[in-house]
Design a protein around this motif. Structure first.
Motif, short mmCIF file in Angstrom:
data_model
loop_
_atom_site.label_atom_id
_atom_site.label_comp_id
_atom_site.label_asym_id
_atom_site.label_seq_id
_atom_site.Cartn_x
_atom_site.Cartn_y
_atom_site.Cartn_z
N THR A 1 62.95 50.19 60.24
CA THR A 1 62.32 49.07 59.54
C THR A 1 62.88 47.78 60.12
O THR A 1 64.10 47.58 60.17
CB THR A 1 62.59 49.12 58.04
OG1 THR A 1 62.07 50.35 57.52
CG2 THR A 1 61.92 47.96 57.33
N GLU A 2 61.99 46.93 60.60
CA GLU A 2 62.38 45.63 61.11
C GLU A 2 62.02 44.55 60.10
O GLU A 2 60.95 44.60 59.48
CB GLU A 2 61.68 45.33 62.45
CG GLU A 2 62.09 46.23 63.59
CD GLU A 2 63.50 45.92 64.08
OE1 GLU A 2 64.07 44.87 63.70
OE2 GLU A 2 64.04 46.76 64.84
N LYS A 3 62.90 43.62 59.89
CA LYS A 3 62.68 42.57 58.90
C LYS A 3 62.00 41.36 59.54
O LYS A 3 62.28 41.01 60.68
CB LYS A 3 64.00 42.16 58.28
CG LYS A 3 64.61 43.29 57.43
CD LYS A 3 65.90 42.85 56.79
CE LYS A 3 66.48 43.99 55.92
NZ LYS A 3 67.74 43.60 55.25
N VAL A 4 61.12 40.76 58.74
CA VAL A 4 60.36 39.60 59.19
C VAL A 4 60.88 38.37 58.49
O VAL A 4 60.99 38.35 57.25
CB VAL A 4 58.86 39.77 58.92
CG1 VAL A 4 58.08 38.55 59.38
CG2 VAL A 4 58.33 41.04 59.59
N THR B 1 55.83 46.44 52.29
CA THR B 1 56.14 47.00 53.61
C THR B 1 54.88 47.51 54.29
O THR B 1 54.01 48.12 53.66
CB THR B 1 57.15 48.15 53.46
OG1 THR B 1 58.35 47.64 52.84
CG2 THR B 1 57.50 48.75 54.82
N LEU C 1 57.48 47.19 59.04
CA LEU C 1 57.83 45.79 58.92
C LEU C 1 58.01 45.46 57.44
O LEU C 1 57.21 45.89 56.59
CB LEU C 1 56.75 44.89 59.52
CG LEU C 1 56.61 44.91 61.05
CD1 LEU C 1 55.43 44.04 61.47
CD2 LEU C 1 57.89 44.45 61.73
N PHE D 1 59.43 38.43 63.91
CA PHE D 1 60.37 39.54 63.98
C PHE D 1 60.74 39.79 65.44
O PHE D 1 60.03 39.36 66.35
CB PHE D 1 59.80 40.80 63.32
CG PHE D 1 58.60 41.38 64.02
CD1 PHE D 1 58.72 42.45 64.91
CD2 PHE D 1 57.32 40.86 63.79
CE1 PHE D 1 57.61 42.98 65.54
CE2 PHE D 1 56.22 41.41 64.41
CZ PHE D 1 56.35 42.47 65.30
#
Length: 561
Positions: free
Chosen positions: A461-464, A535, A556, A469
């Motif tokens: 999971t990549e955070k925005v 998400t 994301l 991002f």
């Protein structure tokens, strides 16, 4: 000189070399030049713009005699016999001539007697083994020379209404001729010649009864060389003469350049074959073999010997005055310009004897080349058996190179064309031709490199943050990685009334081999609306023309705060 008329391998496939199959016999440089001198004489004399040039003819005769062609030298003496004094068929005598006023009505003034010419003709006559007093019916050259020699100072001078033009070169010939003839004037004439030697060791050109000043400076290799030759030819072995010869030859060696050449005096600056040739001749006769060989090799480098594919319009065997004249004659020849031809003749006639000391080649003519090589590579051909100063032609197809021998092996590089084939290299001199062959192999075709898109490194999971991002891209290839990264929803999602795949972000990139890069991607407006609901599962696709695409899935999530 004084141009005074009458006086003056990459990518080798194998290290083995293929030897040439044949050897060639060298042609002596003296033979080449004297053969050419023979072509410049008409019935034994050299013809100039105003008819027979007796002084230049004697230069030819001296060269022929010195190089062992005595019969040809004798023919010159026979040919000038009727041209030494004025006669009904010869209005301008060389040693003795009727003189007239230069203004109307051109009245007869006197019979002129010329010291330089008389001395030179007498010395030449003696060198070919004849008696200068009796060889010619028209003039007793010894008696005339005695008359032109001052009884007190021993200095020679013209008896002429035109003035006195005698110089040290004439004095040298006079000392020689009078000594060989056993004249009572010989000691004084020789002493007068020695008085022209300056403290540095050279002989000055301008003749003066007073000795050379202690602080005199100058450069006179032509005069010095001729003075040494005359002293040697005279047979005078007195301590004074021997010392003068030693000092003069030491001076010649002191001004000789590392390449063997000598410069002329102030009126003829720069290295030239006349000055070098006369000096080399004198050094050789005086036993200074090493210095004479250096001079001879330099003179030989100006001798036309253009063989094979390097053939030119320059006259074979002749010696150019300098390198510029040689280059010009190869293009234009010399026959069409009387001034140019005259320069070539004077240079050749006076420099020819120096070639007696030209070093011979240490081995027979040959050429070696790599047995094999790769197409389009550079190969080095090794040439052997070219003497110092000798001209040779190394050719490969239409590419012909002139080279000058150094006495050692010569390396000449050529670039092979594309394709597998046998290539022949040729070396030619006037003595013969020899060849060597290299077999070239083709380079296997290398398939084009497959484009690489690199490896995407993301968390599950990549955070925005602020609609942006980051992802990491690594290029673990030996070539650059490049492509386009497109991030979209992993499947269809509802956005508004319809369900569809939504593009989240996209960007192009390029990464150096072995490097990594962090890419920052900005959400599209549609993606922002989706992310506001929570998400989002996405799919990242890396593409490039010709490359295998790479797919990575992750999520994301909007960062808190």
């Amino acid at each position: 000189m004084k141009l005074t008329s009458g006086l003056a391998v990459v990518a080798l496939a194998a290290a083995t070399l293929a030897p040439s199959a044949a050897a060639a016999a060298a042609v002596p440089p003296t033979q080449l030049v004297t053969d050419w001198i023979g072509t410049q004489l008409t019935d034994g004399v050299a013809l100039g713009s105003f008819g027979a040039d007796v002084g230049l003819s004697i230069d030819a005769g001296l060269a022929l005699d010195a190089t062992g062609r005595s019969a040809d030298a004798t023919r010159v003496a026979d040919a000038i016999a009727g041209r030494l004094v004025t006669s009904p068929t010869n209005p301008y005598g060389y040693v003795q001539s009727d003189e007239y006023d230069s203004d109307p009505p051109y009245d007869f003034t006197q019979i002129g007697y010329y010291a330089n010419a008389t001395a030179k003709a007498a010395a030449f006559t003696q060198r070919i083994g004849r008696d200068a007093a009796t060889a010619y019916d028209s003039a007793n050259l010894v008696a005339q020379l005695e008359d032109l020699t001052d009884d007190t100072t021993g200095v020679v001078a013209d008896d002429s209404s035109f003035g006195d033009y005698a110089n040290t070169i004439g004095q040298a010939f006079a000392a020689e001729a009078l000594t060989v003839a056993g004249s009572s004037e010989a000691p004084d004439a020789t002493a007068a010649l020695l008085a022209q030697q300056c403290p540095a060791g050279y002989f000055r050109f301008d003749l003066d009864a007073a000795g050379c000043a202690a602080d005199a400076t100058g450069v006179a290799p032509d005069t010095t060389g001729l003075a040494v030759l005359s002293l040697l030819e005279s047979g005078n072995t007195s301590p004074e003469v021997s010392a003068a010869i030693a000092e003069a030859t030491a001076w010649l060696e002191s001004v000789q350049r590392a390449d063997g050449s000598l410069e002329g005096d102030s009126s003829t600056p720069g290295a030239n074959s006349n000055s070098t040739g006369l000096a080399g001749w004198a050094l050789g006769r005086a036993g200074r073999q090493a210095s004479a060989a250096k001079a001879a090799a330099w003179v030989r480098s100006l001798q036309v010997a253009d063989a094979g594919a390097c053939a030119s319009r320059a006259p074979t065997g002749a010696i150019a005055y300098n390198a510029a004249d040689l280059t010009a004659a190869r293009v234009d020849g010399i026959a069409g310009n009387a001034t140019v031809r005259d320069t070539w003749r004077r240079a050749s006639f006076q420099a020819a004897p120096a070639l007696l000391w030209a070093p011979a080649a240490s081995t027979s003519l040959g050429v070696s080349a790599p047995v094999t090589a790769v197409e389009k590579s550079t190969v080095t051909v090794t040439v052997r058996g070219v003497a110092a100063g000798e001209q040779a032609c190394v050719s490969f197809g239409s590419d012909a190179r002139r080279v000058v021998g150094t006495g050692s092996d010569l390396a000449v590089a050529f670039t092979l064309p594309a394709g597998a084939a046998a290539h022949t290299f040729t070396v030619a001199t006037l003595g013969g031709t020899t060849t060597a062959t290299t077999s070239a192999t083709a380079v296997p075709a290398v398939p084009p490199a497959v484009p690489m898109v690199g490896d995407l490194d993301v968390s599950r999971t990549e955070k925005v943050r602020k609609n942006r991002f980051k992802v990491d891209l690594m290029c673990e290839s030996a070539q650059p990685c490049f492509g386009r990264l497109t991030v979209s929803t992993a499947g269809k999602v509802r956005l508004g009334k319809a369900k569809k795949v939504v593009t989240v972000a996209r960007r192009s990139y390029a990464i150096a081999p072995g490097a990594e890069k962090k890419l920052v991607l900005t959400l599209t407006k549609s993606a922002r609306k989706l992310l506001a609901r929570g998400t989002v599962k996405v799919k990242a696709v890396q593409t490039a023309s010709g490359a295998r695409r790479a797919v990575t899935t992750f999520r994301l999530k909007a960062a808190k705060g």
